[in-house]
Design a protein around this motif. Structure first.
Motif, PDB file in Angstrom:
ATOM      1  N   GLY A 232      -3.653 -52.136-142.185  1.00 28.80           N
ATOM      2  CA  GLY A 232      -2.456 -52.566-141.477  1.00 28.80           C
ATOM      3  C   GLY A 232      -1.968 -51.481-140.535  1.00 28.80           C
ATOM      4  N   PRO A 233      -1.034 -51.823-139.645  1.00 27.84           N
ATOM      5  CA  PRO A 233      -0.580 -50.865-138.618  1.00 27.84           C
ATOM      6  C   PRO A 233       0.041 -49.601-139.191  1.00 27.84           C
ATOM      7  CG  PRO A 233       0.842 -52.818-138.693  1.00 27.84           C
ATOM      8  CD  PRO A 233      -0.367 -53.132-139.504  1.00 27.84           C
ATOM      9  N   GLU A 234       0.757 -49.705-140.307  1.00 30.25           N
ATOM     10  CA  GLU A 234       1.407 -48.505-140.841  1.00 30.25           C
ATOM     11  C   GLU A 234       0.397 -47.504-141.370  1.00 30.25           C
ATOM     12  OE1 GLU A 234       5.169 -48.854-142.885  1.00 30.25           O
ATOM     13  OE2 GLU A 234       5.110 -51.016-142.589  1.00 30.25           O
ATOM     14  N   LEU A 235      -0.648 -47.991-142.055  1.00 37.50           N
ATOM     15  CA  LEU A 235      -1.677 -47.071-142.533  1.00 37.50           C
ATOM     16  C   LEU A 235      -2.483 -46.496-141.374  1.00 37.50           C
ATOM     17  CD1 LEU A 235      -3.152 -48.563-145.847  1.00 37.50           C
ATOM     18  CD2 LEU A 235      -1.972 -46.393-145.527  1.00 37.50           C
ATOM     19  N   ARG A 236      -2.717 -47.284-140.342  1.00 34.75           N
ATOM     20  CA  ARG A 236      -3.444 -46.769-139.181  1.00 34.75           C
ATOM     21  C   ARG A 236      -2.629 -45.666-138.490  1.00 34.75           C
ATOM     22  NH1 ARG A 236      -4.389 -52.271-138.021  1.00 34.75           N
ATOM     23  NH2 ARG A 236      -3.118 -52.133-136.121  1.00 34.75           N
ATOM     24  N   GLU A 237      -1.325 -45.879-138.380  1.00 31.73           N
ATOM     25  CA  GLU A 237      -0.474 -44.858-137.773  1.00 31.73           C
ATOM     26  C   GLU A 237      -0.408 -43.610-138.642  1.00 31.73           C
ATOM     27  OE1 GLU A 237       3.103 -47.061-137.336  1.00 31.73           O
ATOM     28  OE2 GLU A 237       2.514 -47.986-135.441  1.00 31.73           O
ATOM     29  N   LEU A 238      -0.368 -43.810-139.949  1.00 32.76           N
ATOM     30  CA  LEU A 238      -0.364 -42.671-140.864  1.00 32.76           C
ATOM     31  C   LEU A 238      -1.669 -41.887-140.739  1.00 32.76           C
ATOM     32  CD1 LEU A 238       1.044 -41.132-143.116  1.00 32.76           C
ATOM     33  CD2 LEU A 238       0.119 -42.772-144.751  1.00 32.76           C
ATOM     34  N   GLN A 239      -2.791 -42.602-140.582  1.00 31.79           N
ATOM     35  CA  GLN A 239      -4.068 -41.935-140.381  1.00 31.79           C
ATOM     36  C   GLN A 239      -4.060 -41.094-139.111  1.00 31.79           C
ATOM     37  OE1 GLN A 239      -7.507 -44.459-139.542  1.00 31.79           O
ATOM     38  NE2 GLN A 239      -8.781 -43.105-140.796  1.00 31.79           N
ATOM     39  N   ALA A 240      -3.448 -41.625-138.050  1.00 31.11           N
ATOM     40  CA  ALA A 240      -3.376 -40.877-136.797  1.00 31.11           C
ATOM     41  C   ALA A 240      -2.599 -39.583-136.980  1.00 31.11           C
ATOM     42  CB  ALA A 240      -2.737 -41.743-135.711  1.00 31.11           C
ATOM     43  N   VAL A 241      -1.525 -39.629-137.745  1.00 31.44           N
ATOM     44  CA  VAL A 241      -0.730 -38.424-137.990  1.00 31.44           C
ATOM     45  C   VAL A 241      -1.549 -37.394-138.767  1.00 31.44           C
ATOM     46  CG1 VAL A 241       1.325 -37.498-139.105  1.00 31.44           C
ATOM     47  CG2 VAL A 241       1.430 -39.695-137.943  1.00 31.44           C
ATOM     48  N   VAL A 242      -2.284 -37.849-139.784  1.00 28.22           N
ATOM     49  CA  VAL A 242      -3.091 -36.929-140.591  1.00 28.22           C
ATOM     50  C   VAL A 242      -4.187 -36.302-139.736  1.00 28.22           C
ATOM     51  CG1 VAL A 242      -4.640 -36.760-142.578  1.00 28.22           C
ATOM     52  CG2 VAL A 242      -2.579 -38.164-142.731  1.00 28.22           C
ATOM     53  N   LEU A 243      -4.862 -37.108-138.937  1.00 29.33           N
ATOM     54  CA  LEU A 243      -5.919 -36.586-138.076  1.00 29.33           C
ATOM     55  C   LEU A 243      -5.386 -35.589-137.060  1.00 29.33           C
ATOM     56  CD1 LEU A 243      -7.974 -39.846-137.415  1.00 29.33           C
ATOM     57  CD2 LEU A 243      -8.768 -37.810-138.658  1.00 29.33           C
ATOM     58  N   ALA A 263      17.300 -41.667-144.409  1.00 28.12           N
ATOM     59  CA  ALA A 263      16.210 -42.615-144.653  1.00 28.12           C
ATOM     60  C   ALA A 263      14.880 -41.881-144.741  1.00 28.12           C
ATOM     61  CB  ALA A 263      16.166 -43.637-143.532  1.00 28.12           C
ATOM     62  N   PHE A 264      14.060 -42.238-145.740  1.00 28.19           N
ATOM     63  CA  PHE A 264      12.739 -41.654-145.905  1.00 28.19           C
ATOM     64  C   PHE A 264      11.764 -42.729-146.301  1.00 28.19           C
ATOM     65  CE2 PHE A 264       9.619 -38.474-146.888  1.00 28.19           C
ATOM     66  CZ  PHE A 264       8.825 -39.097-147.806  1.00 28.19           C
ATOM     67  N   SER A 265      10.521 -42.642-145.798  1.00 24.83           N
ATOM     68  CA  SER A 265       9.506 -43.586-146.244  1.00 24.83           C
ATOM     69  C   SER A 265       8.140 -42.990-146.142  1.00 24.83           C
ATOM     70  CB  SER A 265       9.552 -44.851-145.417  1.00 24.83           C
ATOM     71  OG  SER A 265       8.352 -45.536-145.518  1.00 24.83           O
ATOM     72  N   ALA A 266       7.315 -43.295-147.156  1.00 25.86           N
ATOM     73  CA  ALA A 266       5.962 -42.770-147.153  1.00 25.86           C
ATOM     74  C   ALA A 266       5.031 -43.628-146.331  1.00 25.86           C
ATOM     75  CB  ALA A 266       5.445 -42.689-148.582  1.00 25.86           C
ATOM     76  N   THR A 267       5.492 -44.744-145.848  1.00 28.86           N
ATOM     77  CA  THR A 267       4.590 -45.622-145.119  1.00 28.86           C
ATOM     78  C   THR A 267       4.811 -45.578-143.620  1.00 28.86           C
ATOM     79  OG1 THR A 267       6.118 -47.456-145.410  1.00 28.86           O
ATOM     80  CG2 THR A 267       4.387 -47.226-147.039  1.00 28.86           C
ATOM     81  N   ARG A 268       5.807 -44.821-143.172  1.00 25.77           N
ATOM     82  CA  ARG A 268       5.967 -44.684-141.721  1.00 25.77           C
ATOM     83  C   ARG A 268       6.560 -43.315-141.431  1.00 25.77           C
ATOM     84  NH1 ARG A 268       5.485 -48.137-137.491  1.00 25.77           N
ATOM     85  NH2 ARG A 268       6.621 -47.599-135.621  1.00 25.77           N
ATOM     86  N   ALA A 269       5.720 -42.309-141.527  1.00 26.07           N
ATOM     87  CA  ALA A 269       6.177 -40.945-141.309  1.00 26.07           C
ATOM     88  C   ALA A 269       5.488 -40.400-140.078  1.00 26.07           C
ATOM     89  CB  ALA A 269       5.843 -40.079-142.524  1.00 26.07           C
ATOM     90  N   LEU A 270       5.971 -40.767-138.941  1.00 23.59           N
ATOM     91  CA  LEU A 270       5.304 -40.443-137.695  1.00 23.59           C
ATOM     92  C   LEU A 270       6.190 -39.616-136.783  1.00 23.59           C
ATOM     93  CD1 LEU A 270       3.820 -43.951-136.948  1.00 23.59           C
ATOM     94  CD2 LEU A 270       2.710 -42.047-138.085  1.00 23.59           C
ATOM     95  N   PRO A 271       5.593 -38.813-135.897  1.00 25.38           N
ATOM     96  CA  PRO A 271       6.380 -38.116-134.889  1.00 25.38           C
ATOM     97  C   PRO A 271       7.025 -39.115-133.947  1.00 25.38           C
ATOM     98  CG  PRO A 271       4.116 -37.266-135.016  1.00 25.38           C
ATOM     99  CD  PRO A 271       4.171 -38.503-135.830  1.00 25.38           C
ATOM    100  N   ALA A 272       8.050 -38.689-133.257  1.00 27.79           N
ATOM    101  CA  ALA A 272       8.748 -39.599-132.365  1.00 27.79           C
ATOM    102  C   ALA A 272       7.856 -40.092-131.251  1.00 27.79           C
ATOM    103  CB  ALA A 272       9.972 -38.898-131.771  1.00 27.79           C
ATOM    104  N   ALA A 273       6.938 -39.275-130.746  1.00 29.82           N
ATOM    105  CA  ALA A 273       6.054 -39.681-129.662  1.00 29.82           C
ATOM    106  C   ALA A 273       4.777 -38.874-129.754  1.00 29.82           C
ATOM    107  CB  ALA A 273       6.727 -39.444-128.305  1.00 29.82           C
ATOM    108  N   PRO A 274       3.631 -39.421-129.282  1.00 25.90           N
ATOM    109  CA  PRO A 274       2.382 -38.667-129.323  1.00 25.90           C
ATOM    110  C   PRO A 274       2.476 -37.450-128.425  1.00 25.90           C
ATOM    111  CG  PRO A 274       2.129 -40.693-128.047  1.00 25.90           C
ATOM    112  CD  PRO A 274       3.462 -40.752-128.711  1.00 25.90           C
ATOM    113  N   ARG A 275       1.920 -36.337-128.894  1.00 18.31           N
ATOM    114  CA  ARG A 275       2.023 -35.092-128.138  1.00 18.31           C
ATOM    115  C   ARG A 275       0.803 -34.850-127.270  1.00 18.31           C
ATOM    116  NH1 ARG A 275       3.053 -31.433-133.264  1.00 18.31           N
ATOM    117  NH2 ARG A 275       1.201 -32.630-133.780  1.00 18.31           N
ATOM    118  N   ASN A 276      -0.335 -35.373-127.638  1.00 16.53           N
ATOM    119  CA  ASN A 276      -1.533 -35.169-126.854  1.00 16.53           C
ATOM    120  C   ASN A 276      -2.565 -36.221-127.208  1.00 16.53           C
ATOM    121  OD1 ASN A 276      -2.845 -34.281-129.293  1.00 16.53           O
ATOM    122  ND2 ASN A 276      -1.715 -32.355-129.040  1.00 16.53           N
ATOM    123  N   LEU A 277      -3.661 -36.223-126.469  1.00 19.13           N
ATOM    124  CA  LEU A 277      -4.786 -37.087-126.785  1.00 19.13           C
ATOM    125  C   LEU A 277      -5.821 -36.262-127.516  1.00 19.13           C
ATOM    126  CD1 LEU A 277      -5.171 -39.063-123.436  1.00 19.13           C
ATOM    127  CD2 LEU A 277      -4.086 -39.819-125.553  1.00 19.13           C
TER     128      LEU A 277
END
Length: 304
Positions: A232-243, A263-277
């Motif tokens: 799902g999208p939340e796990l994919r986004e979480l994977q992007a953060v880990v990578l 507010a805290f959640s383990a399923t959507r812990a992402l930076p506000a915006a992507p910093r690089n490619l």
């Protein structure tokens, strides 16, 4: 006297467990406990005791079981516990006497404490609730569809308690401590992406990035093999953060908790915006050189 239905049916006194050998009597007690202290209609009792095709004598049989159960209670504590009402029966119990009622009270107060920002109190209450759970309710009994649906709903309440308890512990910084429990939980509910997200978060924050990525790979393989879909999208986004080696300080949309009330959640812990490619350094250098070349002719560049 204590009654237990969060697992096999139990009746316990100060002298120990009381054996109820007749299965229909056990089923009657179970049906009454699931709704205690409310009145249960005769129709609901019959449907609960006989999953299919109750006998013509079902109502008379229920009255016999009521008599036997009432006699047992009178022998144990000499109280009028099984009371008759027009069209049904009621089991008179105190909240502290039934594990289900204690579980629901602790869970409700725990969820409320977390919602109010008192995560430490919520954690303790949810943990106490979870310890009352011995197994799926009443696995040894054959019960009617309506009654069994009630026990299934209780299963879901239990899993919400476990998930919210993990979220509270994550918010309190117990990442390494919850990893063993989360491995067990995803084994029990391998399609629950919220649990996978909590496991990945706990591993990543504990410095186990490789294990976090391995957990994501297992989650993806499970979803593909069992459901034929990707994460799902939340796990994919979480994977992007880990990578990307990102920061999981921001919290999720679901299971929102934090030690300070934020507010805290383990399923959507992402930076506000992507910093690089990631992995496009050569292509980016080419684009930058073309853009900055000052050529009058416009350049069209495609980065695949």
């Amino acid at each position: 006297m204590r009654f237990g239905i969060l697992g096999t049916l139990q009746l316990e006194t100060t002298e120990g467990l009381v054996a109820i050998r007749a299965m229909r009597v056990r089923a009657l007690l179970a049906v009454l406990l699931l709704s205690a202290p409310q009145v249960v209609s005769m129709e609901r009792i019959v449907g609960g005791i006989w999953p299919v095709r109750p006998p013509r004598s079902a109502v008379d049989n229920v009255r016999t079981y009521v008599f036997q159960l009432r006699s047992l209670f009178e022998q144990i504590d000499q109280r009028d516990r099984l009371r008759s009402y027009p069209g049904g029966y009621c089991l008179a119990v105190e909240p502290e006497e039934v594990d289900l009622l204690r579980f629901q009270s602790l869970a409700d107060h725990g969820h409320r404490a977390v919602a109010m920002g008192d995560v430490a109190t919520g954690r303790n209450l949810l943990e106490k609730a979870s310890t009352l759970w011995r197994d799926h309710p009443l696995p040894e009994l054959e019960l009617g569809a309506v009654v069994r649906a009630r026990t299934t709903a209780l299963d879901e309440q239990y899993w919400r308690v476990r998930s919210d308890l993990i979220a509270a512990r994550l918010a309190l910084g117990e990442h390494a401590e919850v990893v063993p429990t989360l491995y067990w939980l995803v084994g029990e509910r391998s399609l629950d992406e919220a649990l996978w997200a909590q496991l990945v978060t706990a591993l990543y924050v504990s410095g186990r990035t490789g294990d976090a990525l391995a957990a994501l790979a297992t989650a993806r393989r499970t979803c593909q093999e069992e459901l034929g879909v990707d994460l799902g999208p939340e796990l994919r986004e979480l994977q992007a953060v880990v990578l990307d080696g990102g920061d999981l300080a921001e919290a999720p949309r679901r299971h929102r908790v934090s030690a300070g009330g934020a507010a805290f959640s383990a399923t959507r812990a992402l930076p506000a915006a992507p910093r690089n490619l990631v992995g496009r350094h050569g292509e980016l250098s080419l684009v930058e050189s073309l853009v900055g070349s000052g050529s009058a002719r416009p350049n069209l560049s495609v980065v695949a």
